[in-house]
Design a protein around this motif. Structure first.
Motif, short mmCIF file in Angstrom:
data_model
loop_
_atom_site.label_atom_id
_atom_site.label_comp_id
_atom_site.label_asym_id
_atom_site.label_seq_id
_atom_site.Cartn_x
_atom_site.Cartn_y
_atom_site.Cartn_z
N SER A 147 0.82 -1.21 0.00
CA SER A 147 0.00 0.00 0.00
C SER A 147 0.86 1.26 0.00
O SER A 147 0.34 2.36 0.17
N ALA A 171 -14.83 -1.45 -4.78
CA ALA A 171 -13.88 -1.91 -3.76
C ALA A 171 -12.45 -1.82 -4.27
O ALA A 171 -11.55 -1.39 -3.55
N CYS A 228 -9.63 0.74 -2.54
CA CYS A 228 -8.76 0.02 -1.61
C CYS A 228 -7.40 0.71 -1.46
O CYS A 228 -6.92 1.41 -2.35
N ASP A 229 -6.78 0.47 -0.30
CA ASP A 229 -5.51 1.10 0.03
C ASP A 229 -4.42 0.81 -1.00
O ASP A 229 -3.59 1.67 -1.28
N LYS A 280 -11.45 5.57 1.85
CA LYS A 280 -10.65 4.40 1.45
C LYS A 280 -11.10 3.15 2.21
O LYS A 280 -11.66 3.24 3.29
N LEU A 281 -10.83 1.99 1.60
CA LEU A 281 -11.16 0.72 2.20
C LEU A 281 -9.89 -0.08 2.48
O LEU A 281 -8.96 -0.06 1.67
N ASP A 296 -7.60 -3.33 2.39
CA ASP A 296 -7.48 -4.27 1.27
C ASP A 296 -8.35 -5.52 1.43
O ASP A 296 -8.81 -6.09 0.44
N LYS A 320 -11.27 -5.82 2.24
CA LYS A 320 -12.66 -5.60 1.83
C LYS A 320 -12.91 -6.04 0.39
O LYS A 320 -14.05 -6.27 0.00
N VAL A 321 -11.87 -6.11 -0.43
CA VAL A 321 -12.06 -6.52 -1.83
C VAL A 321 -12.67 -7.91 -1.89
O VAL A 321 -13.68 -8.13 -2.57
#
Length: 271
Positions: free
Chosen positions: A2, A72, A76-77, A240-241, A243, A245-246
């Motif tokens: 990230s 997502a 994502c980060d 931001k989400l 990772d 969460k994907v």
């Protein structure tokens, strides 16, 4: 991953792009591909764009974020944090799109810069960048992305009509090719290509039996004034989400799609 290291940031600034191999794993890409293949919205809302030889490519584009796997990836980060490093501060989601280059019929994308379009949207500075994620394996045979290394340093080039697309001044492009390197960006599924909005890029038609689908998320620096247009957002704070969460969102969405297909098969009106 990230966060980029200094060598990667320097490479992006020098070349206008950066390839990060296997940024997403096989499970994440399998979820993305499975959902995209079963997504009726993607199929029905895809836009067709003709190249100079009437070859057709399709893309689905949205400026909205939702509880879906495409969003997502875009939030994502692993994607947003490097983009913020490369653009030097907070960014927001401009739009994301799925590029659908089908076997044998997928047309070319002519030479262009993204800022060649976005300049006309009132984006004041070229503080913009994108992340392309390969869904299928991208090769020279199925029309992988081509870039001109270092061409972002030329600044914005005039753009005009090129078939059903908008293309860069081809005389200027050909002059650039006399001095700068043409790079074929062959990528495995899950590999990411971060690229500057002024980088010249294109792709050949797909004459192979293999599809080339990709997800592209585009971002604007929060400090860059930009008018809102359909599918091209003005500033909204990007949440931001993490990772993880994907996969979580992907599995949930795939289950919904599977249940929908099961219900259709058992619909007494459509046996």
């Amino acid at each position: 991953m990230s966060k980029l290291n200094q060598e990667q940031v320097d490479q992006f600034n020098r070349d206008g792009y950066l390839i990060v191999r296997e940024l997403f794993d096989a499970e994440e890409i399998h979820l993305l591909l499975s959902i995209a293949k079963g997504d009726q919205q993607l199929e029905h809302q895809a836009l067709e764009r003709l190249d100079l030889y009437n070859g057709s490519s399709k893309l689905w584009i949205t400026g909205s974020l939702g509880e879906d796997i495409y969003s997502a990836f875009a939030r994502c980060d692993r994607v947003v944090n490097p983009i913020e490093q490369l653009l030097g501060g907070e960014v927001y989601h401009y739009h994301h799109k799925v590029m659908l280059k089908e076997p044998f019929v997928g047309g070319a994308w002519e030479w262009h810069q993204d800022y060649g379009y976005w300049y006309s949207n009132g984006c004041l500075f070229p503080y913009m960048a994108s992340c392309l994620i390969a869904i299928d394996r991208a090769t020279t045979e199925n029309g992988c992305l081509q870039v001109i290394r270092g061409s972002h340093q030329m600044g914005r080039i005039d753009h005009g009509k090129a078939g059903g697309q908008k293309g860069a001044d081809i005389e200027r492009v050909n002059e650039a090719l006399n001095y700068l390197e043409l790079v074929q960006c062959e990528m495995g599924p899950g590999t990411a290509l971060f690229f500057h909005c002024n980088l010249l890029h294109r792709s050949d038609a797909n004459r192979s039996p293999n599809p080339r689908w990709s997800l592209i998320s585009c971002y604007n620096a929060a400090r860059n004034p930009c008018r809102e247009k359909p599918n091209h957002s003005s500033y909204q704070r990007l949440e931001k989400l993490p990772d993880c969460k994907v996969k979580e969102i992907g599995h949930r969405q795939l289950k919904v799609i599977a249940l929908g297909h099961l219900a259709e098969r058992h619909d007494p009106i459509n046996p």
